[in-house]
Design an enzyme around this catalytic site. Structure first.
Site, PDB file in Angstrom:
ATOM      1  N   LYS A 174       0.836  -1.212   0.000  1.00  0.00           N
ATOM      2  CA  LYS A 174       0.000   0.000   0.000  1.00  0.00           C
ATOM      3  C   LYS A 174       0.871   1.263   0.000  1.00  0.00           C
ATOM      4  CE  LYS A 174      -3.457   2.843   0.887  1.00  0.00           C
ATOM      5  NZ  LYS A 174      -4.168   3.437  -0.246  1.00  0.00           N
ATOM      6  N   LYS A 176       0.893  11.307   6.271  1.00  0.00           N
ATOM      7  CA  LYS A 176       1.224  10.163   7.146  1.00  0.00           C
ATOM      8  C   LYS A 176       1.701   8.968   6.302  1.00  0.00           C
ATOM      9  CE  LYS A 176      -2.028   7.522   7.610  1.00  0.00           C
ATOM     10  NZ  LYS A 176      -2.960   6.447   7.498  1.00  0.00           N
TER      11      LYS A 176
HETATM   12  P1  NAD Z   1     -11.473   9.534   8.242  1.00  0.00           P
HETATM   13  O1  NAD Z   1     -10.691  10.413   9.146  1.00  0.00           O
HETATM   14  O2  NAD Z   1     -12.479  10.112   7.310  1.00  0.00           O
HETATM   15  O3  NAD Z   1     -12.219   8.379   9.095  1.00  0.00           O
HETATM   16  C1  NAD Z   1     -11.695   7.805  10.247  1.00  0.00           C
HETATM   17  C2  NAD Z   1     -12.868   7.431  11.154  1.00  0.00           C
HETATM   18  O4  NAD Z   1     -12.320   6.807  12.320  1.00  0.00           O
HETATM   19  C3  NAD Z   1     -13.684   8.630  11.626  1.00  0.00           C
HETATM   20  O5  NAD Z   1     -15.066   8.385  11.449  1.00  0.00           O
HETATM   21  C4  NAD Z   1     -13.331   8.750  13.096  1.00  0.00           C
HETATM   22  O6  NAD Z   1     -14.399   9.275  13.900  1.00  0.00           O
HETATM   23  C5  NAD Z   1     -13.030   7.304  13.453  1.00  0.00           C
HETATM   24  N1  NAD Z   1     -12.193   7.182  14.637  1.00  0.00           N
HETATM   25  C6  NAD Z   1     -11.083   7.880  14.975  1.00  0.00           C
HETATM   26  N2  NAD Z   1     -10.596   7.476  16.153  1.00  0.00           N
HETATM   27  C7  NAD Z   1     -11.415   6.489  16.574  1.00  0.00           C
HETATM   28  C8  NAD Z   1     -11.436   5.666  17.728  1.00  0.00           C
HETATM   29  N3  NAD Z   1     -10.508   5.767  18.679  1.00  0.00           N
HETATM   30  N4  NAD Z   1     -12.424   4.746  17.840  1.00  0.00           N
HETATM   31  C9  NAD Z   1     -13.365   4.621  16.872  1.00  0.00           C
HETATM   32  N5  NAD Z   1     -13.405   5.386  15.756  1.00  0.00           N
HETATM   33  C10 NAD Z   1     -12.431   6.298  15.618  1.00  0.00           C
HETATM   34  O7  NAD Z   1     -10.365   8.703   7.422  1.00  0.00           O
HETATM   35  P2  NAD Z   1     -10.543   7.965   6.008  1.00  0.00           P
HETATM   36  O8  NAD Z   1     -10.232   8.900   4.894  1.00  0.00           O
HETATM   37  O9  NAD Z   1     -11.833   7.210   6.022  1.00  0.00           O
HETATM   38  O10 NAD Z   1      -9.326   6.931   6.081  1.00  0.00           O
HETATM   39  C11 NAD Z   1      -9.366   5.778   6.907  1.00  0.00           C
HETATM   40  C12 NAD Z   1      -8.123   4.943   6.613  1.00  0.00           C
HETATM   41  O11 NAD Z   1      -8.144   4.553   5.212  1.00  0.00           O
HETATM   42  C13 NAD Z   1      -6.803   5.711   6.825  1.00  0.00           C
HETATM   43  O12 NAD Z   1      -5.850   4.831   7.358  1.00  0.00           O
HETATM   44  C14 NAD Z   1      -6.429   6.173   5.429  1.00  0.00           C
HETATM   45  O13 NAD Z   1      -5.030   6.352   5.314  1.00  0.00           O
HETATM   46  C15 NAD Z   1      -6.952   5.014   4.594  1.00  0.00           C
HETATM   47  N6  NAD Z   1      -7.318   5.349   3.211  1.00  0.00           N
HETATM   48  C16 NAD Z   1      -8.008   6.491   2.907  1.00  0.00           C
HETATM   49  C17 NAD Z   1      -8.345   6.747   1.568  1.00  0.00           C
HETATM   50  C18 NAD Z   1      -9.111   7.988   1.165  1.00  0.00           C
HETATM   51  O14 NAD Z   1      -9.131   8.298  -0.052  1.00  0.00           O
HETATM   52  N7  NAD Z   1      -9.761   8.689   2.077  1.00  0.00           N
HETATM   53  C19 NAD Z   1      -7.995   5.833   0.554  1.00  0.00           C
HETATM   54  C20 NAD Z   1      -7.326   4.674   0.910  1.00  0.00           C
HETATM   55  C21 NAD Z   1      -6.995   4.425   2.244  1.00  0.00           C
END
Ligand code: NAD
Length: 302
Positions: A172, A241
């Site tokens: 990734k 990150k």
């Molecule tokens: P985001 O910040 O939109 O969502 C994260 C969620 O986790 C939020 O709803 C938050 O409230 C929740 N959260 C945080 N701390 C928490 C806790 N202690 N307990 C329970 N819930 C908690 O992030 P995202 O964009 O959805 O990304 C999520 C993961 O996927 C990341 O690791 C990111 O690197 C990866 N990712 C994101 C994308 C993208 O395009 N957004 C694409 C591929 C991978």
């Protein structure tokens, strides 16, 4: 016949559409997010809210997680009231991007329990999560993975990349540094073009018909920069990150990361300038500010 119960923790930009697809596919979802608004949006679609990760893990054998950072993943998996305290859980599927070291750390912490960790980061953004067209790269115990394939296929195309948790995270990081570097260099190049008087649409058309074509020229810049909406759906702080994790992995393995280090600087400056939650496509705004030129489509909002 009763529905198969799945747990899902982390219902943000990526988690919410993935969870929604699993509900549509007929699974019963038990969910947790620290944000009440994120929880309620999925409850409205038929999911059942639980009070903690441990409560989710006491109702489902398989729990998928999509969380922002390595520290949050560790906390949710093995912290107080974490998934490992649940009574039913047998498999954690980590869809987050955490880097190989954190994933190996979680796997070590789970040793001695009955829980298998499947490392399964995804690529394809929010649009891919909604459409079920993500690339999912998985590593970990092969038998546990095989059981999960029918679930994961609702989210996109599934690749098994190795037996150790962490190998999929490495894959990734490789994908994401390529994506971030493409955005960084295409941003610089297009700001240069704009300052020299070239039209944004013309530049995109030529790039995409020529050898400069990449994921930024095909998707991110025409769809989210030219209209000046900057809403691809991936926070620049999260992208920074991922780049940091990749550079650290290069250092650990003794691989030079000169280009990645320059990309890291641009993303870090953008995060400082526009905030952690600004969209990753805002990196072009950093270049624009320094250059005093804007890459704007003809139909861009004012
Ligand atoms: P985001 O910040 O939109 O969502 C994260 C969620 O986790 C939020 O709803 C938050 O409230 C929740 N959260 C945080 N701390 C928490 C806790 N202690 N307990 C329970 N819930 C908690 O992030 P995202 O964009 O959805 O990304 C999520 C993961 O996927 C990341 O690791 C990111 O690197 C990866 N990712 C994101 C994308 C993208 O395009 N957004 C694409 C591929 C991978």
């Amino acid at each position: 016949m009763s529905k198969t119960v799945l747990g899902f923790v982390g219902l943000g930009n990526m988690g919410a559409p993935m969870a929604s697809r699993l509900i549509d596919a007929g699974y019963e979802l038990v969910i947790y997010d620290r944000s009440e608004a994120a929880l309620q949006a999925l409850v409205a679609k038929g999911a059942r809210a639980a009070a903690s990760p441990a409560a989710v893990a006491s109702e489902a054998e398989t729990v998928l997680i999509s969380l922002p950072t390595p520290d949050v993943v560790k906390l949710v998996c093995t912290g107080a009231d974490g998934l490992s305290s649940g009574t039913k859980i047998r498999r954690i599927v980590d869809l987050s991007t955490t880097g190989p070291q954190a994933e190996a750390d979680v796997a070590t912490r789970l040793q001695g329990t009955d829980i298998k960790l499947i490392d399964c980061p995804v690529s394809g953004g929010v649009a891919g999560a909604s459409k079920g067209s993500l690339a999912l790269m998985a590593s970990g115990d092969r038998d546990a993975f095989d059981l999960l394939v029918p679930v994961l296929e609702n989210l996109g195309k599934v690749f098994y990349v190795g037996a150790e948790p962490g190998m999929a995270q490495t894959m990734k990081l490789i994908n994401n540094i390529c994506s971030a570097a493409a955005l960084a260099i295409t941003s610089e190049a297009m700001v240069l073009g704009a300052k020299a008087g070239l039209e944004a649409e013309t530049m995109i058309d030529v790039l995409n018909a020529g050898s400069g074509r990449n994921s930024a020229s095909v998707d991110k810049i025409p769809r989210f920069v030219l209209p000046r909406t900057f809403d691809f759906g991936f926070a620049v702080g999260l992208s920074a990150k991922d780049i940091r994790l990749c550079v650290e992995e290069g250092e650990r393995l003794g691989v030079p990361m000169m280009v990645a280090s320059a990309v890291r600087q641009l993303f870090s400056i953008t995060r400082s300038e526009f905030g952690h939650d600004a969209d990753m496509t805002a990196v072009i705004r950093t270049v624009e500010q320094w250059a005093g030129a804007e890459v704007k489509g003809k139909d861009a909002k004012a």
